[in-house]
Design an enzyme around this catalytic site. Structure first.
Site, PDB file in Angstrom:
ATOM      1  N   LYS A  52      14.735 -44.298  -6.430  1.00 23.26           N
ATOM      2  CA  LYS A  52      15.768 -45.106  -5.779  1.00 23.26           C
ATOM      3  C   LYS A  52      16.287 -46.192  -6.713  1.00 23.26           C
ATOM      4  CE  LYS A  52      14.446 -44.252  -0.993  1.00 23.26           C
ATOM      5  NZ  LYS A  52      14.033 -44.844   0.314  1.00 23.26           N
TER       6      LYS A  52
ATOM      7  N   GLY B  18      14.195 -36.736   0.437  1.00 16.23           N
ATOM      8  CA  GLY B  18      13.815 -37.190   1.760  1.00 16.23           C
ATOM      9  C   GLY B  18      14.486 -36.379   2.840  1.00 16.23           C
TER      10      GLY B  18
ATOM     11  N   HIS C 241      22.217 -35.342 -19.546  1.00 12.94           N
ATOM     12  CA  HIS C 241      22.458 -36.786 -19.607  1.00 12.94           C
ATOM     13  C   HIS C 241      23.595 -37.148 -20.557  1.00 12.94           C
ATOM     14  CE1 HIS C 241      18.922 -39.141 -17.771  1.00 12.94           C
ATOM     15  NE2 HIS C 241      18.907 -37.925 -17.253  1.00 12.94           N
TER      16      HIS C 241
ATOM     17  N   GLY D 260      22.756 -37.265  -8.834  1.00 11.55           N
ATOM     18  CA  GLY D 260      23.027 -38.013 -10.045  1.00 11.55           C
ATOM     19  C   GLY D 260      22.502 -39.430 -10.122  1.00 11.55           C
ATOM     20  N   GLU D 261      22.766 -40.042 -11.292  1.00 14.80           N
ATOM     21  CA  GLU D 261      22.392 -41.431 -11.565  1.00 14.80           C
ATOM     22  C   GLU D 261      23.587 -42.177 -12.144  1.00 14.80           C
ATOM     23  OE1 GLU D 261      20.996 -39.163 -13.925  1.00 14.80           O
ATOM     24  OE2 GLU D 261      19.385 -38.404 -12.653  1.00 14.80           O
TER      25      GLU D 261
END
Length: 332
Positions: free
Chosen positions: A241, A173, A37, A105-106
Site C-alpha cells: 500500500k 484483497g 519498470h 501499478g505503482e
C-alpha cells in the site's frame, strides 16, 4: 510448487538479463518472470531497461522456460490495446510459453506520462476496463470500446498465437479479487496469504495457478549478503500500500532511511545457508501457492547464483516442495 526465477529489470542491464534468462533455463528453473519498470526502486539498484524488448530477446534465446510479466500495468504508461499487441507478439516469439501478468501499478513507474496518480478505487476502475479490452483483443475480436477511462476505435490484432495468451491478475484483497478473479487465468500476489488464495478460489469456477515471488540474497559471505540486501532491497519493508504510492527512488530512500540491516535480514533470507533459503518458501507453500519466483538480490551476482541454484538450491527445493509440473502453468 513450480520454481521460478526473476529477471529484475531494476538491478540488471538488458544484455545481462537475457544472459540470466538463458542461465536460468540451463539451471532448471520452470519459469522466469520479468518486472516492467521505468525506474528502479532505489538508486543503488541502478537499472530499468524496457522489459518488452528484453523479453523478446529472451524468447528468442530460450526454448523451454515459461515467461511472464510480473507485472505490467495497462492503465497509464501503456494503453491496453498496445499491451494486447505486445502480449500476442511475445507469445508467438515464445511459442506459447508466455503469460501476461497484469496489475494496477505503482506511482513510481506510471507518473512519467504526466497524468497524475489516481486513487486506488479509480485505478481499479481503469484496470477493469483495461483487462476487458486486452482480453477481447487477445480473443481475436474487432474491438470498439467506450468506457469511463478508455476508448478503443476499431482495433484488431492480426498476429495471434493459436491458443489465447493467458492472463494473470495481481490481487491484494477482497476488492481486487471480487473485481478480477472470475476471468483470470492465474492469480498473482506479493504476500503469502492463505486468505487470498481461499477468496480467489471462491470467486472463480476453475483451478488456476497461484503465483508469488520471494526475495533472497545468497552470498558465500552472510555479512555481505545482509549489506547488499539492505542497500538494494530495504524498500521492500514498506508494504504494497505504501510502495504503490511513492513517486520515485528518492521517495523510497527517504521512506526507508531508518530501516536497519538487521530489519532487512529478519524478513529476507541472507547468506550461504541453503536450508534457510528453502524455508523462506514455506509460507507460500502453506498458503496454497503453486508457483514461486525467486529474486536473487544483486545484479552482478546472478551468474554465480545461477550456478549455485543448479547445483544446490533447486535440488533442495524440489526435494522439499516436489518436482516441477509437466507444463509450467499446470495448477495442482
Amino acid at each position: 510448487m513450480a520454481m521460478g526465477y526473476t529477471l529484475m529489470t531494476e538491478q540488471r542491464g538488458p544484455k545481462g538479463l537475457v544472459a540470466d534468462a538463458v542461465g536460468a533455463e540451463r539451471a532448471g528453473f520452470d519459469f522466469a518472470v520479468s518486472s516492467d519498470h521505468y525506474f528502479p526502486w532505489l538508486e543503488e539498484q541502478g537499472h530499468a531497461p524496457y522489459a518488452w524488448s528484453v523479453l523478446g530477446a529472451v524468447a528468442a534465446s530460450t526454448e523451454r522456460i515459461g515467461l511472464m510479466t510480473y507485472v505490467t500495468c495497462p492503465i497509464m504508461r501503456y494503453h491496453p490495446a498496445v499491451v494486447a499487441q505486445k502480449a500476442a507478439t511475445l507469445s508467438l516469439l515464445a511459442d506459447g510459453r508466455f503469460l501476461l501478468g497484469l496489475g494496477s501499478g505503482e506511482n513510481l513507474n506510471e507518473h512519467v506520462v504526466g497524468q497524475g496518480w489516481p486513487p486506488v478505487n479509480v485505478r481499479h476502475e481503469m484496470f477493469g476496463e483495461a483487462v476487458t479490452i486486452i482480453r477481447a483483443l487477445l480473443d481475436g475480436t474487432d474491438v470498439n470500446f467506450v468506457g469511463d477511462h478508455f476508448r478503443v476505435d476499431s482495433a484488431r490484432l492480426y498476429d495471434l498465437p493459436e491458443s489465447r495468451v493467458p492472463i494473470g491478475v495481481a490481487v491484494s484483497g477482497a476488492q481486487s479479487i471480487g473485481l478480477f478473479a472470475a476471468d483470470a487465468d492465474a492469480m498473482i500476489a506479493v504476500q503469502p496469504e492463505r486468505d487470498l488464495v481461499g477468496r480467489f478460489d471462491a470467486a472463480t469456477s476453475k483451478r488456476v495457478p497461484k503465483i508469488g515471488q520471494q526475495p533472497i540474497c545468497w552470498d558465500p559471505d552472510k555479512d555481505e549478503a545482509v549489506r547488499r540486501a539492505h542497500e538494494q532491497f530495504r524498500w521492500f519493508a514498506g508494504g504494497w500500500k505504501v510502495n504503490a504510492e511513492l513517486p520515485g527512488p528518492s521517495g523510497f530512500a527517504a521512506a526507508t532511511q531508518f530501516v536497519r540491516p538487521e530489519d532487512v535480514a529478519a524478513s529476507i533470507s541472507c547468506g550461504p545457508d541453503t536450508k534457510q533459503h528453502v524455508e523462506a518458501l514455506r509460507p507460500w507453500a502453506e498458503a496454497g501457492f503453486s508457483h514461486v519466483a525467486l529474486v536473487q538480490i544483486g545484479g552482478e551476482t546472478q551468474p554465480e547464483f545461477l550456478d549455485y541454484a543448479r547445483e544446490e538450491l533447486l535440488p533442495a527445493l524440489r526435494g522439499e516442495y516436489g518436482d516441477a509440473p509437466e507444463h509450467w502453468l499446470d495448477a495442482p
